[in-house]
Design a protein around this motif. Structure first.
Motif, PDB file in Angstrom:
ATOM      1  N   TYR A 127       0.800  -1.234   0.000  1.00  0.00           N
ATOM      2  CA  TYR A 127       0.000   0.000   0.000  1.00  0.00           C
ATOM      3  C   TYR A 127       0.829   1.279   0.000  1.00  0.00           C
ATOM      4  CZ  TYR A 127      -3.827  -3.023   1.790  1.00  0.00           C
ATOM      5  OH  TYR A 127      -4.769  -4.002   1.984  1.00  0.00           O
TER       6      TYR A 127
ATOM      7  N   VAL B 280       3.145   0.676   8.400  1.00  0.00           N
ATOM      8  CA  VAL B 280       2.629   1.332   9.611  1.00  0.00           C
ATOM      9  C   VAL B 280       3.328   0.752  10.846  1.00  0.00           C
ATOM     10  CG1 VAL B 280       0.415   2.033   8.618  1.00  0.00           C
ATOM     11  CG2 VAL B 280       0.635  -0.238   9.619  1.00  0.00           C
TER      12      VAL B 280
ATOM     13  N   PHE C 109       2.615  -1.092  13.498  1.00  0.00           N
ATOM     14  CA  PHE C 109       2.602  -2.485  13.961  1.00  0.00           C
ATOM     15  C   PHE C 109       3.539  -3.343  13.115  1.00  0.00           C
ATOM     16  CE2 PHE C 109      -0.973  -2.894  10.874  1.00  0.00           C
ATOM     17  CZ  PHE C 109      -0.598  -4.055  10.199  1.00  0.00           C
TER      18      PHE C 109
ATOM     19  N   CYS D  60      -2.481   2.391  12.862  1.00  0.00           N
ATOM     20  CA  CYS D  60      -3.463   1.538  12.176  1.00  0.00           C
ATOM     21  C   CYS D  60      -4.756   1.614  12.971  1.00  0.00           C
ATOM     22  CB  CYS D  60      -2.961   0.103  12.110  1.00  0.00           C
ATOM     23  SG  CYS D  60      -4.247  -1.090  11.650  1.00  0.00           S
ATOM     24  N   ALA D  61      -5.820   2.074  12.306  1.00  0.00           N
ATOM     25  CA  ALA D  61      -7.113   2.255  12.996  1.00  0.00           C
ATOM     26  C   ALA D  61      -7.597   0.932  13.581  1.00  0.00           C
ATOM     27  CB  ALA D  61      -8.131   2.812  12.004  1.00  0.00           C
ATOM     28  N   MET D  62      -7.407  -0.152  12.858  1.00  0.00           N
ATOM     29  CA  MET D  62      -7.872  -1.446  13.377  1.00  0.00           C
ATOM     30  C   MET D  62      -7.050  -1.882  14.593  1.00  0.00           C
ATOM     31  SD  MET D  62      -8.647  -5.067  11.637  1.00  0.00           S
ATOM     32  CE  MET D  62      -7.335  -5.178  10.489  1.00  0.00           C
TER      33      MET D  62
ATOM     34  N   ASN E 149      -2.045  -7.361  12.467  1.00  0.00           N
ATOM     35  CA  ASN E 149      -2.435  -5.946  12.510  1.00  0.00           C
ATOM     36  C   ASN E 149      -2.879  -5.588  13.928  1.00  0.00           C
ATOM     37  OD1 ASN E 149      -2.353  -6.800   9.834  1.00  0.00           O
ATOM     38  ND2 ASN E 149      -3.861  -5.293   9.164  1.00  0.00           N
TER      39      ASN E 149
ATOM     40  N   CYS F 251     -11.109  -2.812   9.677  1.00  0.00           N
ATOM     41  CA  CYS F 251     -10.278  -1.838   8.976  1.00  0.00           C
ATOM     42  C   CYS F 251     -11.211  -0.904   8.208  1.00  0.00           C
ATOM     43  CB  CYS F 251      -9.351  -2.566   8.007  1.00  0.00           C
ATOM     44  SG  CYS F 251      -8.666  -1.431   6.786  1.00  0.00           S
ATOM     45  N   PRO F 252     -11.189   0.398   8.508  1.00  0.00           N
ATOM     46  CA  PRO F 252     -12.104   1.315   7.810  1.00  0.00           C
ATOM     47  C   PRO F 252     -11.912   1.302   6.297  1.00  0.00           C
ATOM     48  CG  PRO F 252     -11.043   2.403   9.672  1.00  0.00           C
ATOM     49  CD  PRO F 252     -10.369   1.078   9.521  1.00  0.00           C
ATOM     50  N   ALA F 253     -10.689   1.129   5.831  1.00  0.00           N
ATOM     51  CA  ALA F 253     -10.443   1.150   4.381  1.00  0.00           C
ATOM     52  C   ALA F 253     -11.190   0.012   3.674  1.00  0.00           C
ATOM     53  CB  ALA F 253      -8.942   1.044   4.103  1.00  0.00           C
TER      54      ALA F 253
ATOM     55  N   GLU G 162     -10.155  -8.654   4.726  1.00  0.00           N
ATOM     56  CA  GLU G 162     -10.627  -7.669   5.715  1.00  0.00           C
ATOM     57  C   GLU G 162     -11.965  -7.060   5.269  1.00  0.00           C
ATOM     58  OE1 GLU G 162      -7.591  -4.737   6.508  1.00  0.00           O
ATOM     59  OE2 GLU G 162      -6.118  -6.264   6.985  1.00  0.00           O
TER      60      GLU G 162
ATOM     61  N   CYS H 194      -5.813   4.352   2.850  1.00  0.00           N
ATOM     62  CA  CYS H 194      -5.409   4.291   4.258  1.00  0.00           C
ATOM     63  C   CYS H 194      -4.413   5.438   4.426  1.00  0.00           C
ATOM     64  CB  CYS H 194      -4.750   2.961   4.591  1.00  0.00           C
ATOM     65  SG  CYS H 194      -4.021   2.972   6.239  1.00  0.00           S
TER      66      CYS H 194
ATOM     67  N   MET I 113      -0.967   4.679   5.898  1.00  0.00           N
ATOM     68  CA  MET I 113      -0.014   4.044   4.971  1.00  0.00           C
ATOM     69  C   MET I 113       0.654   5.076   4.070  1.00  0.00           C
ATOM     70  SD  MET I 113       0.604   0.761   4.805  1.00  0.00           S
ATOM     71  CE  MET I 113       0.086  -0.745   5.615  1.00  0.00           C
TER      72      MET I 113
HETATM   73 FE1  SF4 Z   1      -4.743  -0.702   9.366  1.00  0.00          FE
HETATM   74 FE2  SF4 Z   1      -6.540  -0.905   7.434  1.00  0.00          FE
HETATM   75 FE3  SF4 Z   1      -4.584   0.858   7.180  1.00  0.00          FE
HETATM   76 FE4  SF4 Z   1      -4.085  -1.797   7.008  1.00  0.00          FE
HETATM   77  S1  SF4 Z   1      -5.302  -0.576   5.612  1.00  0.00           S
HETATM   78  S2  SF4 Z   1      -2.923  -0.265   8.149  1.00  0.00           S
HETATM   79  S3  SF4 Z   1      -5.565  -2.590   8.497  1.00  0.00           S
HETATM   80  S4  SF4 Z   1      -6.214   0.874   8.762  1.00  0.00           S
END
Ligand code: SF4
Ligand code: 13P
Length: 324
Positions: free
Chosen positions: A48, A83, A85, A108-110, A136, A194-196, A222, A280, A283
């Motif tokens: 990404y 990101v 994590f 990471c929102a998730m 994640n 994951c919002p994306a 996801e 995202c 990212m």
């Molecule tokens: Fe987190 Fe989704 Fe972004 Fe991956 S795409 S880093 S799961 S928010």
């Protein structure tokens, strides 16, 4: 004539010339390549990431590929373009190596949807369940888990775990996908997403498909359950390339973060890819400039507390032992 600030801890050469508009993309690419050689550094980049970061990456891939590369590298420095994590995972897998992330705030929102207290409470409620944690997630969450998994091996890991009861965190969509593939086990999901991916709905998919009935659909696990049920392929970001390569279809809808559609277009220019996607923003926080600055200043260093790191490493080792 420009003068360089002596306080290189505040503004380094790259930042200074970039701000002045003197440093162009070609200069940055050249400088990054030189710094990599001089410092024996390797750049690992998630699918990404921005295309210009892919141009300087030594490895581009999905979370599993990145974990494997991170655990095999001989480099002294790992610049992790992804990101937090992911960079944490690289640090856990490489105790003693310097792991850098170009943008410290790439979260990471998730991963942020679960906290250690919440997981401890869920474990108390289901003491007989094994905890399978999607990578994640933070290092603390991994440290509380029996095993890690990625989007490409989640089904395999859950199947291979002993026992019939699995707490699966933090992605409820990946948990639902795993549950559909491993019906013999009870899956207790965490309510994260994951919002994306989560905000692409079946209605949106139906809408775009109306005019392209022959196009194949490739979705990331996801995504929502009803979206996955409509898809021809459910695949991690790296596996998406193989699916599109092997399938004779000329047109594909790609349901994952928008950067992947760009990557597919550049890998397979003879096929048409339409992204049904969200960005995202985390990212996209890493830029060519910040990669150059990270190498130059050797910052931001990603470190994981020893006790947490050792426990999280066990969850990674378990994943590798079940899947290699
Ligand atoms: Fe987190 Fe989704 Fe972004 Fe991956 S795409 S880093 S799961 S928010
Ligand atoms: P993969 O790289 O495993 O396909 O996961 C995608 C993702 O959302 C990473 O944040």
């Amino acid at each position: 004539m420009v003068a360089l600030c002596a306080r290189s801890d505040v503004v380094c050469e790259t930042q200074f010339y970039f701000m002045k508009g003197v440093l162009q993309k070609a200069d940055l690419l050249k400088k990054i390549k030189r710094l990599k050689r001089e410092k024996n550094a390797v750049i690992l980049a998630h699918s990404y990431q921005r295309p210009e970061i892919h141009e300087v990456a030594d490895f581009i891939g999905d979370s599993l590929g990145l974990c494997i590369e991170a655990s095999n590298t001989n480099a002294d420095i790992i610049v992790f373009c992804g990101v937090n994590f992911m960079a944490e995972s690289a640090a856990i897998l490489n105790p003693g190596k310097k792991v850098l992330i170009p943008h410290r705030d790439a979260g990471c929102a998730m991963a942020d949807m679960i906290d250690p207290e919440g997981l401890k409470n869920l474990k108390k409620k289901h003491p007989d369940a094994k905890v399978v944690t999607y990578v994640n997630s933070s290092a603390e969450i991994k440290a509380l888990s029996d095993v890690c998994c990625t989007s490409s091996n989640a089904v395999e890991v859950v199947k291979a775990m002993p026992g019939n009861k699995i707490i699966f965190v933090p992605d409820k969509n990946l948990a639902a996908y795993v549950a559909s593939k491993v019906p013999e086990k009870e899956i207790i999901p965490w309510d994260g997403f994951c919002p994306a991916h989560h905000f692409v709905t079946k209605e949106m998919l139906d809408d775009v498909r109306r005019n392209s009935a022959d196009a194949k659909i490739i979705a990331h696990p996801e995504s929502r359950k009803d979206v996955l049920e409509e898809s021809d392929y459910v695949a991690s970001t790296s596996s998406m390339i193989n699916c599109a390569k092997k399938d004779p279809a000329k047109e594909f809808f790609v349901l994952t973060e928008c950067g992947m559609t760009e990557r597919l277009r550049s890998e397979l220019p003879s096929k048409k890819f339409t992204g049904l996607c969200n960005l995202c923003f985390d990212m996209k926080k890493n830029t060519l400039e910040s990669v150059c600055v990270a190498l130059e200043k050797e910052k931001e260093v990603v470190e994981v507390e020893k006790q947490v790191s050792e426990k999280a490493m066990k969850a990674f080792e378990k994943m590798f032992s079940l899947t290699r």
